[in-house]
Design a protein around this motif. Structure first.
Motif, PDB file in Angstrom:
ATOM      1  N   GLY A  32       0.798  -1.219   0.000  1.00 45.23           N
ATOM      2  CA  GLY A  32       0.000   0.000   0.000  1.00 45.23           C
ATOM      3  C   GLY A  32       0.825   1.261   0.000  1.00 45.23           C
ATOM      4  N   GLY A  33       2.139   1.125  -0.161  1.00 42.55           N
ATOM      5  CA  GLY A  33       3.017   2.295  -0.178  1.00 42.55           C
ATOM      6  C   GLY A  33       3.124   2.917  -1.560  1.00 42.55           C
ATOM      7  N   SER A  34       4.221   3.654  -1.783  1.00 39.74           N
ATOM      8  CA  SER A  34       4.376   4.320  -3.063  1.00 39.74           C
ATOM      9  C   SER A  34       5.846   4.523  -3.396  1.00 39.74           C
ATOM     10  CB  SER A  34       3.659   5.684  -3.057  1.00 39.74           C
ATOM     11  OG  SER A  34       4.341   6.613  -2.224  1.00 39.74           O
ATOM     12  N   VAL A  35       6.106   4.688  -4.683  1.00 38.78           N
ATOM     13  CA  VAL A  35       7.424   5.046  -5.189  1.00 38.78           C
ATOM     14  C   VAL A  35       7.247   6.245  -6.108  1.00 38.78           C
ATOM     15  CG1 VAL A  35       9.423   4.303  -6.549  1.00 38.78           C
ATOM     16  CG2 VAL A  35       8.214   2.641  -5.102  1.00 38.78           C
ATOM     17  N   VAL A  36       8.126   7.230  -5.959  1.00 44.15           N
ATOM     18  CA  VAL A  36       8.148   8.369  -6.873  1.00 44.15           C
ATOM     19  C   VAL A  36       9.543   8.457  -7.469  1.00 44.15           C
ATOM     20  CG1 VAL A  36       7.845  10.856  -7.178  1.00 44.15           C
ATOM     21  CG2 VAL A  36       6.419   9.627  -5.531  1.00 44.15           C
ATOM     22  N   ASN A  37       9.629   8.376  -8.787  1.00 43.52           N
ATOM     23  CA  ASN A  37      10.893   8.506  -9.500  1.00 43.52           C
ATOM     24  C   ASN A  37      11.008   9.902 -10.091  1.00 43.52           C
ATOM     25  OD1 ASN A  37      11.654   5.769  -9.088  1.00 43.52           O
ATOM     26  ND2 ASN A  37      10.341   5.133 -10.781  1.00 43.52           N
ATOM     27  N   ARG A  84       1.859   2.093  -5.364  1.00 45.05           N
ATOM     28  CA  ARG A  84       1.737   3.020  -6.487  1.00 45.05           C
ATOM     29  C   ARG A  84       3.124   3.485  -6.916  1.00 45.05           C
ATOM     30  NH1 ARG A  84       0.281   7.421  -4.357  1.00 45.05           N
ATOM     31  NH2 ARG A  84       0.278   6.790  -2.169  1.00 45.05           N
ATOM     32  N   VAL A  85       3.331   3.652  -8.222  1.00 43.73           N
ATOM     33  CA  VAL A  85       4.610   4.132  -8.734  1.00 43.73           C
ATOM     34  C   VAL A  85       4.346   5.202  -9.784  1.00 43.73           C
ATOM     35  CG1 VAL A  85       6.846   3.525  -9.709  1.00 43.73           C
ATOM     36  CG2 VAL A  85       5.553   1.812  -8.416  1.00 43.73           C
ATOM     37  N   ASN A  86       4.888   6.375  -9.554  1.00 43.51           N
ATOM     38  CA  ASN A  86       4.732   7.491 -10.483  1.00 43.51           C
ATOM     39  C   ASN A  86       6.065   8.194 -10.686  1.00 43.51           C
ATOM     40  OD1 ASN A  86       1.670   7.704 -10.942  1.00 43.51           O
ATOM     41  ND2 ASN A  86       1.801   7.638  -8.708  1.00 43.51           N
ATOM     42  N   ALA A  87       6.150   8.970 -11.748  1.00 41.24           N
ATOM     43  CA  ALA A  87       7.335   9.778 -12.017  1.00 41.24           C
ATOM     44  C   ALA A  87       6.946  11.246 -12.069  1.00 41.24           C
ATOM     45  CB  ALA A  87       7.981   9.372 -13.344  1.00 41.24           C
ATOM     46  N   VAL A  88       7.868  12.098 -11.682  1.00 43.64           N
ATOM     47  CA  VAL A  88       7.736  13.536 -11.927  1.00 43.64           C
ATOM     48  C   VAL A  88       8.904  13.951 -12.807  1.00 43.64           C
ATOM     49  CG1 VAL A  88       6.504  13.992  -9.780  1.00 43.64           C
ATOM     50  CG2 VAL A  88       8.982  14.181  -9.821  1.00 43.64           C
ATOM     51  N   SER A  89       8.628  14.819 -13.758  1.00 46.30           N
ATOM     52  CA  SER A  89       9.657  15.247 -14.714  1.00 46.30           C
ATOM     53  C   SER A  89       9.808  16.759 -14.643  1.00 46.30           C
ATOM     54  CB  SER A  89       9.281  14.802 -16.128  1.00 46.30           C
ATOM     55  OG  SER A  89       9.383  13.405 -16.257  1.00 46.30           O
ATOM     56  N   PRO A  90      10.740  17.235 -13.823  1.00 43.92           N
ATOM     57  CA  PRO A  90      10.948  18.681 -13.716  1.00 43.92           C
ATOM     58  C   PRO A  90      11.513  19.259 -15.014  1.00 43.92           C
ATOM     59  CG  PRO A  90      11.933  17.499 -11.866  1.00 43.92           C
ATOM     60  CD  PRO A  90      11.597  16.490 -12.903  1.00 43.92           C
ATOM     61  N   GLY A  91      11.146  20.505 -15.268  1.00 43.46           N
ATOM     62  CA  GLY A  91      11.822  21.277 -16.301  1.00 43.46           C
ATOM     63  C   GLY A  91      13.025  21.960 -15.677  1.00 43.46           C
ATOM     64  N   ALA A  92      13.453  23.067 -16.256  1.00 43.93           N
ATOM     65  CA  ALA A  92      14.597  23.803 -15.704  1.00 43.93           C
ATOM     66  C   ALA A  92      14.272  24.251 -14.286  1.00 43.93           C
ATOM     67  CB  ALA A  92      14.908  25.002 -16.582  1.00 43.93           C
ATOM     68  N   THR A  93      15.039  23.755 -13.322  1.00 44.77           N
ATOM     69  CA  THR A  93      14.778  24.015 -11.911  1.00 44.77           C
ATOM     70  C   THR A  93      16.075  24.435 -11.234  1.00 44.77           C
ATOM     71  OG1 THR A  93      13.068  22.290 -11.951  1.00 44.77           O
ATOM     72  CG2 THR A  93      13.800  23.057  -9.790  1.00 44.77           C
ATOM     73  N   ARG A  94      15.987  25.442 -10.391  1.00 43.16           N
ATOM     74  CA  ARG A  94      17.171  26.012  -9.754  1.00 43.16           C
ATOM     75  C   ARG A  94      17.661  25.098  -8.624  1.00 43.16           C
ATOM     76  NH1 ARG A  94      18.185  31.482 -10.214  1.00 43.16           N
ATOM     77  NH2 ARG A  94      15.963  31.854 -10.539  1.00 43.16           N
ATOM     78  N   THR A  95      18.565  24.181  -8.992  1.00 46.37           N
ATOM     79  CA  THR A  95      19.137  23.252  -8.024  1.00 46.37           C
ATOM     80  C   THR A  95      20.658  23.270  -8.150  1.00 46.37           C
ATOM     81  OG1 THR A  95      19.187  21.300  -9.475  1.00 46.37           O
ATOM     82  CG2 THR A  95      17.111  21.765  -8.329  1.00 46.37           C
ATOM     83  N   ARG A  96      21.318  22.395  -7.394  1.00 45.47           N
ATOM     84  CA  ARG A  96      22.779  22.291  -7.451  1.00 45.47           C
ATOM     85  C   ARG A  96      23.238  21.290  -8.506  1.00 45.47           C
ATOM     86  NH1 ARG A  96      24.976  19.964  -3.435  1.00 45.47           N
ATOM     87  NH2 ARG A  96      26.965  21.067  -3.390  1.00 45.47           N
ATOM     88  N   LEU A  97      22.312  20.784  -9.314  1.00 39.77           N
ATOM     89  CA  LEU A  97      22.652  19.795 -10.329  1.00 39.77           C
ATOM     90  C   LEU A  97      23.685  20.358 -11.301  1.00 39.77           C
ATOM     91  CD1 LEU A  97      21.524  16.904 -10.645  1.00 39.77           C
ATOM     92  CD2 LEU A  97      20.061  17.769 -12.467  1.00 39.77           C
ATOM     93  N   ALA A  98      24.489  19.457 -11.867  1.00 43.39           N
ATOM     94  CA  ALA A  98      25.550  19.829 -12.814  1.00 43.39           C
ATOM     95  C   ALA A  98      26.530  20.805 -12.167  1.00 43.39           C
ATOM     96  CB  ALA A  98      24.960  20.415 -14.086  1.00 43.39           C
ATOM     97  N   ASP A  99      26.942  20.461 -10.946  1.00 41.47           N
ATOM     98  CA  ASP A  99      27.905  21.298 -10.216  1.00 41.47           C
ATOM     99  C   ASP A  99      27.417  22.733 -10.058  1.00 41.47           C
ATOM    100  OD1 ASP A  99      29.745  19.211  -9.846  1.00 41.47           O
ATOM    101  OD2 ASP A  99      30.581  19.539 -11.852  1.00 41.47           O
ATOM    102  N   ASP A 100      26.154  22.841  -9.653  1.00 39.00           N
ATOM    103  CA  ASP A 100      25.555  24.149  -9.356  1.00 39.00           C
ATOM    104  C   ASP A 100      25.581  25.065 -10.582  1.00 39.00           C
ATOM    105  OD1 ASP A 100      24.192  25.785  -7.682  1.00 39.00           O
ATOM    106  OD2 ASP A 100      25.887  26.335  -6.427  1.00 39.00           O
ATOM    107  N   ALA A 101      25.092  24.531 -11.708  1.00 35.01           N
ATOM    108  CA  ALA A 101      25.200  25.233 -12.983  1.00 35.01           C
ATOM    109  C   ALA A 101      24.485  26.581 -12.994  1.00 35.01           C
ATOM    110  CB  ALA A 101      24.652  24.347 -14.098  1.00 35.01           C
ATOM    111  N   PHE A 102      23.353  26.689 -12.315  1.00 34.64           N
ATOM    112  CA  PHE A 102      22.616  27.960 -12.344  1.00 34.64           C
ATOM    113  C   PHE A 102      23.390  29.073 -11.654  1.00 34.64           C
ATOM    114  CE2 PHE A 102      18.842  25.387 -13.363  1.00 34.64           C
ATOM    115  CZ  PHE A 102      18.292  26.173 -14.356  1.00 34.64           C
TER     116      PHE A 102
END
Length: 253
Positions: free
Chosen positions: A134-139, A182-200
């Motif tokens: 009865g739990g969930s996974v979000v990718n 339940r298993v669902n995915a979320v697909s962010p667009g351009a988001t201000r994070t530290r991804l790619a060595d803090d590219a923003f």
């Protein structure tokens, strides 16, 4: 009390998801790679707000260590929540690297594969015995893999891995459904994070161009995505599975 495992929760989308999930009265096991201080900050913020959290190290690109991580999750569940299962898994941790196909090395390709596709696949496999029915996974995938988002040169390998995770989401939903997971995915667009060595932070000049392509006229913030992840683990999303939800503010709309 329910418990969620959120990978890559030391900053950005993962940290937001951990905080928003905790606000729902759910205990959180949050993981970090190199940013131990960020994980400690998230853990402290959750506890200061009256929640319960445990931070654990996880190298998502090293699947040989997943059994040990599973054992540490089991120990945290027993000692902190007196449980032997958890309810929700958020596969958020990731990396980003761009290069043209002609310039991509096999080492770069394999690194992206290990973290973005192999990692979530086998981490979910290892943790499945600890996941409650009865739990969930979000990718957490990416709008870069969506056919409608427009293509940018240099994202071929990254988008391919994210697209693989989106497909994997549907198969997980199929295979885990007999247990009510339940298993669902979320697909962010351009988001201000530290991804790619803090590219923003390193390349602030790209922000206006991305904002101009977005219907709402700005780039995303971690809470834009983290709040949706918290909603997907919540009971109000009990009838949603096998979906990929783009969270981009209308990018390329």
């Amino acid at each position: 009390m329910q418990v969620a495992v959120v990978t890559g929760a030391s900053s950005g989308i993962g940290q937001s998801a951990a905080l928003r999930i905790a606000e729902r009265g759910i205990g959180v096991i949050l993981t970090y790679g190199r940013n131990q201080q960020g994980a400690a900050d998230a853990e402290a913020a959750i506890e200061q707000a009256g929640g319960t959290a445990v931070a654990l190290h996880l190298g998502l690109g090293d699947s040989a260590r997943f059994d040990g991580f599973r054992d540490r999750v089991a120990e945290a569940l027993r000692t902190t929540w007196s449980r032997d299962t958890f309810d929700h898994l958020v596969n958020n941790a990731g990396i980003a690297q761009t290069s043209l196909i002609e310039d991509t090395t096999e080492e770069d390709f394999d690194r992206l594969t290990r973290v973005l596709l192999k990692g979530p696949y086998f981490l979910t496999q290892r943790l499945l015995p600890l996941t409650a029915d009865g739990g969930s996974v979000v990718n957490v995938s990416s709008s870069a893999a969506a056919a409608t988002s427009g293509l940018e040169a240099g994202y071929a390998a990254y988008a391919a891995m994210r697209g693989g995770l989106t497909v994997l989401t549907r198969y997980m939903a199929k295979e885990f459904s007999p247990r009510g997971i339940r298993v669902n995915a979320v697909s962010p667009g351009a988001t201000r994070t530290r991804l790619a060595d803090d590219a923003f932070t390193r390349f602030p000049e790209v922000v206006p161009a991305l904002a101009a392509k977005t219907a709402f006229g700005r780039v995303g913030e971690p809470d834009d995505v983290g709040s949706l992840i918290a909603t997907l683990v919540g009971d109000e999303s009990r009838w949603i599975t096998a979906q990929d939800i783009e969270v981009s503010g209308g990018y390329q709309l």
